[in-house]
Design a protein around this motif. Structure first.
Motif, PDB file in Angstrom:
ATOM      1  N   LEU A 106      40.224  50.636  32.224  1.00 37.33           N
ATOM      2  CA  LEU A 106      39.597  49.758  33.214  1.00 37.33           C
ATOM      3  C   LEU A 106      38.258  50.322  33.683  1.00 37.33           C
ATOM      4  N   GLN A 125      34.553  41.829  39.669  1.00 38.05           N
ATOM      5  CA  GLN A 125      35.938  41.591  39.291  1.00 38.05           C
ATOM      6  C   GLN A 125      36.503  42.777  38.524  1.00 38.05           C
ATOM      7  N   GLN A 129      39.618  45.174  39.611  1.00 36.98           N
ATOM      8  CA  GLN A 129      40.746  45.405  38.712  1.00 36.98           C
ATOM      9  C   GLN A 129      41.065  46.891  38.612  1.00 36.98           C
ATOM     10  N   TYR A 130      40.022  47.703  38.528  1.00 37.05           N
ATOM     11  CA  TYR A 130      40.236  49.159  38.483  1.00 37.05           C
ATOM     12  C   TYR A 130      40.917  49.636  39.762  1.00 37.05           C
ATOM     13  N   ARG A 148      45.942  43.553  47.011  1.00 38.64           N
ATOM     14  CA  ARG A 148      45.326  42.475  46.230  1.00 38.64           C
ATOM     15  C   ARG A 148      44.799  41.382  47.146  1.00 38.64           C
TER      16      ARG A 148
END
Length: 211
Positions: A106, A125, A129-130, A148
């Protein structure tokens, strides 16, 4: 069309600027534009409201939630607190090493996106994600899901509140960050990540009077 698909389509429109803060959304118009019924649209909009992107105003309808400095500050504080505690837990439990390959993958993806797109939504994004994967290393589904919900609106805030300000050029590369976290004690890991988060937000903090 499933509500999950509609959710993703509307979320994409929120992130790329098609839907703007304060804009009214009529579920019948949305359904017509997507060629579907209103039921899954209503379900998707309820989820977007739960996630903090939309709000329902009595006698007015549903609108894209306006962005306030209070919301941006609150998002920043909550995200920092959850992420730093999660990495501390992971360092204490020794679970970061088990996710090394995924974190490095990632990190490379984020670096590639930044090289190709610069400071654009695609890069944001990949960055999120990382960091979501980093938080997930703590092994708590509850913490990961709450993170999240807090982290994703950060992309929306950047797109509409701080988009003129590019990421700090001195912000640490995620590959280097991962290596440092893997070698750190719980105390050190928390401090390293906190410095990383602050280094990536100087323009936001400056604009909000927090620097």
């Amino acid at each position: 069309m499933l509500s999950a698909d509609i959710y993703e389509k509307l979320l994409h429109q929120l992130m790329n600027g098609t839907l703007l803060p304060g804009q009214l959304l009529n579920r019948r118009d949305v359904a017509a534009s997507l060629g579907t019924s209103t039921a899954p649209v209503l379900e998707a909009m309820k989820q977007l409201e739960f996630d903090g992107y939309l709000e329902t105003i009595p006698r007015k309808g549903t609108q894209v939630k306006p962005i306030s400095e209070e919301a941006v500050i609150g998002n920043y504080i909550l995200r920092t607190g959850i992420e730093c505690m999660a990495v501390r837990m992971s360092a204490a439990a020794g679970t970061l090493e088990a996710h090394r390959e995924e974190l490095m993958r990632l990190a490379d993806k984020e670096s590639a996106c930044r090289s190709e797109f610069g400071d654009a939504p695609q890069s944001w994004q990949a960055d999120i994600q990382y960091h979501m994967a980093l938080v997930a290393c703590c092994g708590s589904d509850k913490i990961t899901e709450e993170y999240r919900r807090i982290a994703l609106p950060n992309i929306f805030y950047r797109a509409h509140f701080v988009i003129p300000h590019a990421r700090n050029a001195e912000a640490e590369d995620h590959r280097d960050l991962t290596k440092r976290l893997l070698a750190a004690s719980p105390d050190e890991a928390e401090k390293i990540l906190r410095r990383h988060i602050v280094a990536g937000k100087p323009k936001i903090l400056e604009r909000l009077g927090m620097q």
